[in-house]
Structure formats: C-alpha cells, structure tokens
Design a protein around this motif. Structure first.
Motif, PDB file in Angstrom:
ATOM      1  N   UNK A 231      57.611  75.261  13.524  1.00  0.00           N
ATOM      2  CA  UNK A 231      56.808  76.345  12.981  1.00  0.00           C
ATOM      3  C   UNK A 231      55.627  75.791  12.184  1.00  0.00           C
ATOM      4  N   UNK A 232      54.449  76.325  12.445  1.00  0.00           N
ATOM      5  CA  UNK A 232      53.251  75.888  11.736  1.00  0.00           C
ATOM      6  C   UNK A 232      53.199  76.564  10.378  1.00  0.00           C
ATOM      7  N   UNK A 233      53.238  75.767   9.338  1.00  0.00           N
ATOM      8  CA  UNK A 233      53.159  76.286   7.979  1.00  0.00           C
ATOM      9  C   UNK A 233      51.719  76.533   7.568  1.00  0.00           C
ATOM     10  N   UNK A 234      50.851  75.581   7.914  1.00  0.00           N
ATOM     11  CA  UNK A 234      49.447  75.656   7.493  1.00  0.00           C
ATOM     12  C   UNK A 234      48.542  75.291   8.657  1.00  0.00           C
ATOM     13  N   UNK A 235      47.528  76.114   8.884  1.00  0.00           N
ATOM     14  CA  UNK A 235      46.579  75.837   9.952  1.00  0.00           C
ATOM     15  C   UNK A 235      45.157  76.022   9.412  1.00  0.00           C
TER      16      UNK A 235
END
Length: 363
Positions: free
Chosen positions: A6-10
């Motif tokens: 899961x991408x926390x920060x983009x």
C-alpha cells in the motif's frame, strides 16, 4: 495492490518557488517520490538540493511565501473508524494540517536536536503536549506514556529526566527525546532530517540503529533526509538522489549503492570517507551547486560533470529506466551515448562495500 504494498505517500510533480530579492528561486522542480507503508526511504543530496524543502511540504511547514506551481502530495491514513482515506496535503490549510496531520500522523525529527526542543518547557511537558492535544489523554495517562517512551528510546531513569530542561541533557539524549516526542502520537510516517549530523560520531550508529529498531517494532514508514549515502546504507529500502531541485537517480538501496548510474551519485559515493582507502585525500565533486535563481536549459549538473556531452547543455535528460525499480536522469544512459564506466576508484570502493556488508545490504 496488496496491503503489504500500500502506498502511504505519493509526491507527484511537486514544483515549488520562493520569491527572493534577486528573483524567484525554483527550489523544487517536478519531484516524484513514492513511499510504501512500512518501508524506509532516503532522500540524498548536497545542501540546497531541495530535499528538506520537499519534506517540509509533506509536513505542511513550508514558509508562508512559498509559491506552489503544481503537483500533489497524496497521503493515505486511517480515520477514527479505521477506514483508509487519501488526501492531497497541498490542498489543506495549516489549521487542518495541525489538527489532523502534524505530529499525529506525520512527525518530523529536525537536524539540531537541541534547538528543536523548547528551552522553556520541561521534557515531560513537551512529551505529553501532543498526546493531550491529539488523543485527549489525561495528564496522568500522558505522563505515564511519556515515561514509557523515554525508556523505549533508551533513556535510563526516565522519571528523573521528565522534570529536566533541554540544556541539562547531552546532544545524544536530546536527539532521543526528540524521537520520543515524534513517536508520542503514534504517527504513520517519521521524517528524520540529518538525524546524526549534529551528534558525536561515536553515537551516530547507535542513533540509526535506534530508529531502525523503532521502525520495525511499530511498523511505521521512515524518510531520511541526508547528504551522506553511507549513513542510510543499512537503514533505507529505497534511495532517491536529488540535485538542483530534481530527482536524478532512484532505486532500491542495493541498486543505487552497488550499481549507481548517474555521475552525481558517483561523486556522492566517492565523497564518503573510506578508512580502507590508501589515498588520504577526500574526494570532492568539482564546482558548486547552481543557485536555482536562473533556469538552466539543459542538465543542471552539466557544469560539474566531467562526462558531459553537447546535449547536456541543450536539453534536460529524462529518467531512463534501468530496472523496474531503478532509473537515472543522465544522457549517458541514452542508447546513442558513448559507453562510459564509473571511475575505477569507485569500482574498487563498491567492491569493498559489498565485501564488508557480506553482500546482504537492504533492498
């Protein structure tokens, strides 16, 4: 995408400018960074490369005169009901950021631990303030939790230090307190700005080990801001190299450390002190970083690049993919470019690094 990925920060195409007496300073120029939940990444570069400004944008603590030219910072967190929610942090006001993000979900440990602490407040008060504000904890609950935090970061006789003030603590203890404060509200993301620079060399490795241990224990994500690739060699899963407000190389730690492709990354690695090197003279990258007050037409690193070609002065290089996770912005990777190998001195150094690490580096 699985929960494990899961991408926390983009950070997407982030572009920031600061007005100055000499004209606009284009500090961040189209930065793209992706952080997976639970992982650690390092943003590496010389002073003035834009790494700290980029992370201050994430933390919502940019100066009021910052001009946001474009881009987004998407952060995914859990609501009170446990559901995931994504928001563009750039679209939120400072009041909302203070209430919902700062300290609570994103915490930052600054470069100078002594100056980052309030000299007029006791350690105990600084530790409990966030828990009382964000989690509505009672003073007793917050106090007991603060003692546990001090013990967790390795401070013995924690109750004794709760009533002390920052000037009564050593630099290493202040850094541990700063980390404890950052973790007090159980954030999803911890940003560490040069976490060992102001510390004695004898305790720098201990501090990095502490942060790594806390990351694994809590399952949080960590972003290291540093000029020293060696400092994060064992701590980061991914490395992003910044120069003149742009990402010039990115990849898994193993890829960037053992197979660097950008000449600037070569220079950073050669600049690292090496006790096994017979040459006592420390390498420095020739020239100075650009001021960013004037837009360069080509590659910003071209004036300092001994391998620069004519095209470097005319066009900015794109990011050339090397593997699925590794890329670099240098015309040397263009299929039409002459074959250029990294310096022999760097090859020898990387071979030594692999041998010393037992070829078991992270990434």
């Amino acid at each position: 995408m699985s929960r494990d990925q899961e991408i926390l920060l983009n950070i997407a195409d982030l572009d920031l400018t600061f007005p100055t007496a000499f004209g606009p300073l284009h500090a961040v120029r189209g930065v793209n960074i992706e952080l997976i939940r639970g992982q650690a990444l390092a943003v590496v570069g010389e002073s003035g490369s834009g790494k700290t400004v980029t992370m201050k944008a994430v933390a919502g603590i940019l100066p009021p005169n910052t001009k946001i030219n474009g881009g987004s910072i998407t952060f995914t967190y859990s609501n009170q009901d446990g559901r995931r929610k994504s928001t563009d942090l750039l679209s939120q006001g400072k009041r909302w950021m203070r209430r919902h993000i700062n300290g609570k979900r994103i915490a930052m440990v600054f470069q100078d631990p002594v100056s980052s602490l309030n000299p007029t407040m006791s350690i105990g008060r600084q530790l409990t303030e966030g828990m009382i504000w964000h989690h509505k904890a009672s003073k007793k609950e917050a106090w007991n939790r603060a003692i546990d935090l001090l013990e967790e970061v390795g401070i013995e006789d924690a109750p004794k230090w709760m009533k002390c003030y920052p000037h009564q603590l050593s630099g290493g203890m202040c850094q541990r307190v700063a980390i404890a404060i950052a973790l007090s509200c159980q954030p999803d993301l911890l940003i560490c700005d040069e976490p060992t620079t102001a510390l004695d060399v004898s305790i720098q490795e201990k501090m990095m080990d502490l942060i790594r241990r806390l990351q694994r224990k809590r399952g949080i994500s960590v972003i290291y801001i540093t000029h020293d690739l060696g400092a994060v060699a064992r701590a980061a899963d991914m490395i992003y190299v910044m120069y003149a407000g742009k990402i010039v190389e990115k990849g898994m730690t193993r890829e960037v450390l053992y197979d660097p492709r950008h000449p600037y990354t070569w220079g950073l690695l050669l600049s690292m002190p090496d006790l096994n090197c017979e040459n006592q003279r420390l390498y420095t990258i020739p020239g100075s970083p650009p001021t960013l007050l004037q837009e360069s037409q080509g590659d910003a690193f071209s004036p300092r690049n001994r391998y620069a070609m004519i095209v470097d002065d005319k066009a900015e290089p794109p990011m050339f993919a090397i593997t699925k996770t590794h890329a670099a912005a240098t015309w040397l990777l263009d299929a039409r470019a002459p074959k250029v190998e990294m310096p022999d001195e760097l090859k020898k150094r990387l071979e030594g690094m692999k041998k010393e690490a037992g070829d078991s580096g992270r990434g």
